[in-house]
Design a protein around this motif. Structure first.
Motif, mmCIF file in Angstrom:
data_model
loop_
_atom_site.group_PDB
_atom_site.id
_atom_site.type_symbol
_atom_site.label_atom_id
_atom_site.label_comp_id
_atom_site.label_asym_id
_atom_site.label_seq_id
_atom_site.Cartn_x
_atom_site.Cartn_y
_atom_site.Cartn_z
ATOM 1 N N GLN A 131 0.876 -1.168 0.000
ATOM 2 C CA GLN A 131 0.000 0.000 0.000
ATOM 3 C C GLN A 131 0.912 1.216 0.000
ATOM 4 N N THR A 140 -2.447 3.736 -2.865
ATOM 5 C CA THR A 140 -2.747 2.767 -3.912
ATOM 6 C C THR A 140 -2.208 1.408 -3.512
ATOM 7 N N ARG A 163 -0.323 -4.651 -11.364
ATOM 8 C CA ARG A 163 -1.621 -3.984 -11.305
ATOM 9 C C ARG A 163 -1.670 -3.105 -10.056
ATOM 10 N N SER A 164 -2.422 -2.009 -10.142
ATOM 11 C CA SER A 164 -2.615 -1.134 -8.990
ATOM 12 C C SER A 164 -4.083 -0.763 -8.900
ATOM 13 N N SER A 165 -4.510 -0.458 -7.683
ATOM 14 C CA SER A 165 -5.902 -0.070 -7.461
ATOM 15 C C SER A 165 -5.929 0.990 -6.371
ATOM 16 N N GLN A 177 -8.654 -3.431 0.806
ATOM 17 C CA GLN A 177 -9.574 -3.444 -0.333
ATOM 18 C C GLN A 177 -8.831 -3.213 -1.641
ATOM 19 N N ALA A 178 -7.876 -2.292 -1.624
ATOM 20 C CA ALA A 178 -7.111 -1.989 -2.837
ATOM 21 C C ALA A 178 -6.236 -3.164 -3.253
ATOM 22 N N ALA A 181 -8.344 -5.912 -4.806
ATOM 23 C CA ALA A 181 -8.724 -5.560 -6.169
ATOM 24 C C ALA A 181 -7.544 -5.728 -7.127
ATOM 25 N N ALA A 182 -6.346 -5.328 -6.687
ATOM 26 C CA ALA A 182 -5.161 -5.460 -7.531
ATOM 27 C C ALA A 182 -4.830 -6.931 -7.763
ATOM 28 N N ALA A 185 -7.212 -8.283 -10.322
ATOM 29 C CA ALA A 185 -6.849 -7.800 -11.654
ATOM 30 C C ALA A 185 -5.654 -8.566 -12.216
#
Length: 202
Positions: A131, A140, A163-165, A177-178, A181-182, A185
């Motif tokens: 993070q 992110t 990947r990044s979120s 959460q990020a 999601a990453a 992806a």
């Protein structure tokens, strides 16, 4: 007071706030990747049965402690949250998630103990799982890993995926959460890559 001193104080305050997040008399908060998202398009049958090895990576990530980086202060320093942690190590969470998502796409997922059932093995090594804070209020989740596909102990192909979120909140909950999601992806990218590789010969 000079601007350098003011910046140092601001950085120290932000680190203290993040490190102590959710610590005000509350028990340790534990996070995982949450429920699986809705299934994506099925994977081509050409992938066949796949042995998915446990994900590996640097020793610094082989812990349940949640970590973050202040890119605007010192990107080389990883800092732990004081009262927030994962329910398992990132490697274990990612392995579980990857297997579930690949199986969800219609691929028969096997473990390394099922070596006699398939000659095809997917191995993945994490380069980064973090993070990253660009500012005190914006972060992110970034996942970077190298995937290698082997058949009959021979390398078929290898590729690196990143990947990044964006985190919905500047704290451990947002980071969890990020990063989930990453990871999802990256898994989609890995599935798309596997579908481009030559099928197993009969």
């Amino acid at each position: 007071m000079t601007s350098a001193i003011r910046n140092a104080i601001a950085i120290a305050a932000a680190a203290a706030l993040l490190g102590a997040c959710a610590s005000k008399g509350q028990p340790t908060a534990q996070y995982d990747f949450g429920p699986l998202p809705q299934a994506s398009a099925p994977a081509p049958a050409a992938i066949g049965a796949l042995i998915v090895a446990d994900i590996a990576g640097p020793n610094a990530l082989d812990t349940e402690r949640m970590q973050y980086r202040l890119l605007y202060a010192d990107a080389r320093q990883s800092r732990p949250y004081a009262y927030n942690q994962w329910t398992a190590t990132p490697f274990q969470l990612m392995t579980q998630r990857m297997k579930a998502r690949i199986a969800q796409a219609g691929v028969k997922v096997l473990s390394t103990t099922d070596a006699a059932a398939s000659p095809t093995v997917l191995r993945m090594e994490v380069n980064d799982f973090a993070q990253n804070f660009d500012s005190a209020t914006s972060s992110t989740g970034v996942v970077d890993l190298r995937a290698s596909l082997f058949r009959n102990h021979k390398l078929v192909d290898q590729k690196t995926f990143t990947r990044s979120s964006p985190a919905p909140s500047p704290d451990a909950a947002g980071g969890a959460q990020a990063l989930a999601a990453a990871t999802d992806a990256v898994t989609a990218d890995v599935l798309a890559w596997l579908a481009t590789l030559p099928p197993q010969k009969e």
